[in-house]
Design a protein around this motif. Structure first.
Motif, short mmCIF file in Angstrom:
data_model
loop_
_atom_site.label_atom_id
_atom_site.label_comp_id
_atom_site.label_asym_id
_atom_site.label_seq_id
_atom_site.Cartn_x
_atom_site.Cartn_y
_atom_site.Cartn_z
N ALA A 188 0.81 -1.22 0.00
CA ALA A 188 0.00 0.00 0.00
C ALA A 188 0.84 1.27 0.00
O ALA A 188 1.89 1.34 0.62
CB ALA A 188 -0.90 0.02 1.22
N ALA A 189 0.34 2.26 -0.71
CA ALA A 189 0.85 3.63 -0.59
C ALA A 189 -0.36 4.55 -0.43
O ALA A 189 -0.80 5.19 -1.38
CB ALA A 189 1.68 4.02 -1.81
N SER A 190 -0.91 4.55 0.80
CA SER A 190 -2.00 5.47 1.11
C SER A 190 -1.47 6.50 2.10
O SER A 190 -0.33 6.44 2.54
CB SER A 190 -3.19 4.70 1.66
OG SER A 190 -2.81 3.95 2.78
N VAL A 191 -2.30 7.47 2.43
CA VAL A 191 -1.81 8.65 3.15
C VAL A 191 -1.12 8.31 4.47
O VAL A 191 -0.17 8.98 4.87
CB VAL A 191 -2.94 9.68 3.36
CG1 VAL A 191 -4.01 9.16 4.29
CG2 VAL A 191 -2.38 11.01 3.87
N LYS A 192 -1.54 7.26 5.14
CA LYS A 192 -0.94 6.94 6.44
C LYS A 192 0.46 6.37 6.29
O LYS A 192 1.23 6.35 7.24
CB LYS A 192 -1.84 5.95 7.19
CG LYS A 192 -3.23 6.52 7.37
CD LYS A 192 -3.72 6.41 8.77
CE LYS A 192 -5.08 7.09 8.84
NZ LYS A 192 -5.79 6.72 10.05
N LYS A 193 0.77 5.88 5.10
CA LYS A 193 2.12 5.39 4.84
C LYS A 193 2.93 6.38 4.01
O LYS A 193 4.16 6.37 4.04
CB LYS A 193 2.05 4.06 4.09
CG LYS A 193 1.53 2.92 4.95
CD LYS A 193 1.33 1.66 4.12
CE LYS A 193 1.01 0.47 5.00
NZ LYS A 193 2.17 -0.07 5.70
N PHE A 194 2.26 7.21 3.26
CA PHE A 194 2.91 8.13 2.31
C PHE A 194 2.22 9.50 2.48
O PHE A 194 1.35 9.88 1.71
CB PHE A 194 2.72 7.56 0.90
CG PHE A 194 3.62 8.14 -0.16
CD1 PHE A 194 4.76 8.89 0.16
CD2 PHE A 194 3.35 7.93 -1.51
CE1 PHE A 194 5.58 9.41 -0.83
CE2 PHE A 194 4.17 8.44 -2.51
CZ PHE A 194 5.29 9.19 -2.16
N LEU B 178 0.48 12.34 0.25
CA LEU B 178 -0.79 12.17 -0.46
C LEU B 178 -1.94 12.96 0.15
O LEU B 178 -2.99 13.12 -0.49
CB LEU B 178 -1.16 10.68 -0.52
CG LEU B 178 -0.23 9.80 -1.34
CD1 LEU B 178 -0.64 8.34 -1.23
CD2 LEU B 178 -0.23 10.23 -2.80
N SER C 151 -4.10 7.60 -4.47
CA SER C 151 -3.21 6.67 -3.77
C SER C 151 -2.98 5.48 -4.68
O SER C 151 -3.65 5.35 -5.70
CB SER C 151 -3.81 6.21 -2.43
OG SER C 151 -5.04 5.57 -2.65
N ALA C 152 -2.02 4.62 -4.31
CA ALA C 152 -1.68 3.51 -5.20
C ALA C 152 -1.36 2.25 -4.41
O ALA C 152 -0.89 2.31 -3.26
CB ALA C 152 -0.49 3.88 -6.09
N PRO D 66 -6.91 9.58 -1.07
CA PRO D 66 -5.62 9.27 -0.43
C PRO D 66 -5.75 8.18 0.63
O PRO D 66 -4.74 7.69 1.12
CB PRO D 66 -5.22 10.60 0.22
CG PRO D 66 -6.50 11.33 0.42
CD PRO D 66 -7.43 10.88 -0.67
N ASN D 67 -6.95 7.82 1.00
CA ASN D 67 -7.14 6.84 2.06
C ASN D 67 -8.26 5.88 1.73
O ASN D 67 -9.32 5.89 2.34
CB ASN D 67 -7.46 7.56 3.39
CG ASN D 67 -7.37 6.61 4.57
OD1 ASN D 67 -6.56 5.70 4.59
ND2 ASN D 67 -8.23 6.82 5.56
#
Lengths: 206, 206, 206, 206, 206, 206
Positions: B70-76, B79, B85-86, B163-164
């Motif tokens: 995952a690359a969502s706002v809590k990790k990246f 965003l 997100s991706a 983003p999430n």
């Protein structure tokens, strides 16, 4: 196995799953500041079923024989960010709601009695008489009024396209202020004695 | 002279230029509260190149032979507020992703292997088989599933219009709760033994 | 009984259910006009599974050793109104993508090879080297470039927060026009011979 | 009676009326953090008439014989969340504004003198000469320039569809950074000596 | 003099005033196409008071002892673009509304009787019993159900943050389709006989 | 080579590049219908530099010694979808603009003379005197007025956060209609003779 699955998917999209309700819902932290998008969210692990229930409670008696019961974000914080709120309005016989606007769209469902409603635009008025089962719409920014035109109490349910609808009454805007009577009269075309009389009635000065 | 120019233009639009990233980007301060529009921004003068890079890292093993990165706002956190997100998804042979919805639109690019995907609407299903170079879309709110229908691992790249993104799995919603079996059965038309069986499997009760 | 139920609920919210896809999805009618919100929707009863599948197809060879495969609304009309699109980019050894901006946010997933990417803001540059499994973000409106810095072909998957991303290359904006060399030189600080040279290269005049 | 009426209606929609300016206006608390939707709101009972007035004040002298006076959110905090801001621009004889973009739409009203303005898109340029009473528009993301083409000072009033417009000058983005001359030259098609010359001029390195 | 004033101000902002209601309201032209933002507007000079009034009319009998009366854009075209709609729901004794989602937020006001309502999220359920004067909220995308838990008919008024709410029933999505029983069973964890039984009941096949 | 490059990139994101201006700008086709998001776009290959230029032209004389020059979407179609418009206002000595609201935010730049401006909210008034170089803001939905309080002509430049601002004058809404004098008097608290007098003045009836 379910617990594992949940934790794995939570871990996938959130550093701590219980702190993440970024978009499903965001119960307002009314003690914090607001922003152009609304209030901060309470931590999602403190949200319970009770946050999803609100009771209109005791009626609030308003002048002009109108009672209003509100479920807006300050009373029902789960509405934060959801773009909607709801009211119940009761107008006793001869009751009315003065001319006003909102900065959100309004839909009204007649439940009991009869209301005369009017939308006053600069070009023309749109007037209707509503009976139980009828609905009407008041688009944002347009002046409108409601008058009980029946022989009994009128009851309506109302929703707004905002979690925090505000009532911008013309008489309050024009008369409950300390702008000079001369200026108000000039810019509204009302006669000065009329302005003075209503300033006195609605606690304005000047 | 460049420094002068920058300072002048910065001074023009901001009291301190380095504190102003109001719209170019807003790296989330994940330690603060979120709001309906996302997280507070980190001070822009603390943002470095590293904030613009994220690595999927180790695969996360999910049940049903699926791995998700995952690359969502809590990790990246960059965003935050960007509406995107991706993810990378890997489904081993016989792997699948159960029926679920998101509150954001999803676009999926097949990279390797073969997937059968279905969108289940109340009126009809839209079903496709995807091979490398194919794409599909899952509009927000529509139930969909993915099944590895090939003989090797399937790999896909995925982006969401949020983003999430959150995963709302039907089986979790229906069975991982403490609502009574009777009520779940009544409101889903499933038989009570089926509900009890899956409540047991997915840690529900009632 | 299902048919009855569907028809009843359809009748409830739509005069004809099959004509109503107002919000679930809106497949673009590319033959009609566009508007600030996108294209008209094709009648929903003409939508089939095929509308939900797109294939990148043959690679498109771009100068500078780059190949791009697109899934934007004009090629994949179901993206209309969904706020997302996707691309596959291949940069051969020594390939690059010139400095440009988009009016949408971009997320890039490295799949193979190595890319040097830079975001050029008026205050500073954010530069990273990406390897497989890395991601980066290019916020809308910020100049950025990509250069293959590895020894093999670089492959990336890309998504945009728009169904119709456009590429605003600096060299095209500055040189592929008929504005006088003098004006371009004055307002970019480039030397006139440089401007003339690049106007000649990129088909500009003046 | 007015006081009673106000309190009643306030009580209706807000736990404390004076704390509620959620949507009418939200004067930015510039000491707090910003978010994707803007700044926190100052408590509405601290807002006075002075919050609604701003003075451009002394001119700010910018290189290239341009002076700019700004009213953006950091100088005029009531603009927070309102989606608009305003500037006054003065270009002395021979003054100009270099090629740049904004992430908001811009409308310009000519008041005095004469300006040559150009919008440089990848496909073509849109060029006009503006005299007093003329207007032009610079859509967000599109490169544009302004050159005083008259014999006197040019004065224009400008508004943006954002409370915090930023100026993304091409020459700053390309040259005021520490990215290597080789990379900038490669990805802009400029010659390396040209890049080195402008890096030196605009305080870049590399 | 009023006519003159109106015409002058109309002329100021519109080539023909009567054709311009671009934002106050936009009565849907249901015969034309829809778009991501809704329907085209009817010419404003054809709009009369009647466009602002709708009657729920005859009850629509739905299975499971529920009746629903709708005021959504296809029945009440003035709602086009206004982001709101309203319903009246009646659940006879033992009536219920099956588990479903909407792509809009919902607020429900209990008027008569008693309802048990549940919101089923992947992490937990939020369950309440509603009596007259109570309200609840169903955020978009979250599964929820309503069951008449009283001894009489239950009546509720409902509003949505969309002019065209759609009902995405889980049982319809899962069973009223031609996807193979094997696939549905696999991706929902239901037993195949259960799937076959409900496919038969809800007119699915496969 | 430039032509090739352009065509290739165009082909990448659009079936025909010249028909694609979906988001950079969308010049209104004023002959077609409008929608909640604005007008259809003219084909982009018909757009020329002239579409980006508008002249205020001859002053429009308005009652009360005010002249207004407009650049809204119906006069300057490139504003379609851009969320902004601009006006020039001239108030002769003793001129004024009556109390009114807009459904968009307004920013005003004083250029010449002196204006007294007031924002009338239900709770209080915000009043200021503006001199050249001063600015003020009128948030959407709030009643406001402008009075020339100087000894010479006052000139101001104005922008709105909408391409099509409308003026909702209180006196027009209240008196230029055929709603009965009794109802207007009741719902505004004005005396009936006052209402009758202004209905006569502003062409109302009833």
């Amino acid at each position: 196995m379910n617990t594992i699955l949940i934790l794995l998917f939570c871990g996938l999209v959130a550093s701590t799953c219980h702190a993440s309700n970024m978009q499903d819902f965001c119960v307002a932290d009314l003690k914090g500041p607001d922003s152009p998008s609304g209030y901060h969210c309470l931590p999602s692990d403190t949200v319970t079923s009770q946050n999803f229930k609100h009771s209109f409670g005791e009626p609030l008696t308003v002048p002009f024989n109108a009672k209003l019961y509100a479920a807006s974000v300050k009373k029902f914080p789960v509405l934060n960010g959801l773009g909607i709120s709801a009211f119940r309005g009761e107008l006793e016989r001869d009751g009315f709601v003065p001319v006003h606007t909102h900065e959100s769209n309004e839909i009204l469902i007649m439940h009991q009695g009869q209301l005369d409603v009017g939308i006053l635009t600069p070009e023309r008025a749109y007037v209707n008489t509503l009976k139980p089962g009828d609905l009407t719409v008041f688009p944002k920014g347009l002046q409108h009024y409601l008058v009980n035109s029946g022989k009994e109490k009128a009851v309506a349910y109302i929703a707004y396209s905002s979690p925090n609808p505000r009532f911008n009454f013309v008489h309050q805007a024009l008369f409950a202020n300390n702008v000079s009577t001369k200026t108000i009269a000039q810019t509204t075309f009302l006669d000065e004695p009329q302005v003075r009389k209503l300033k006195a009635r609605f606690n304005g000065s000047g």
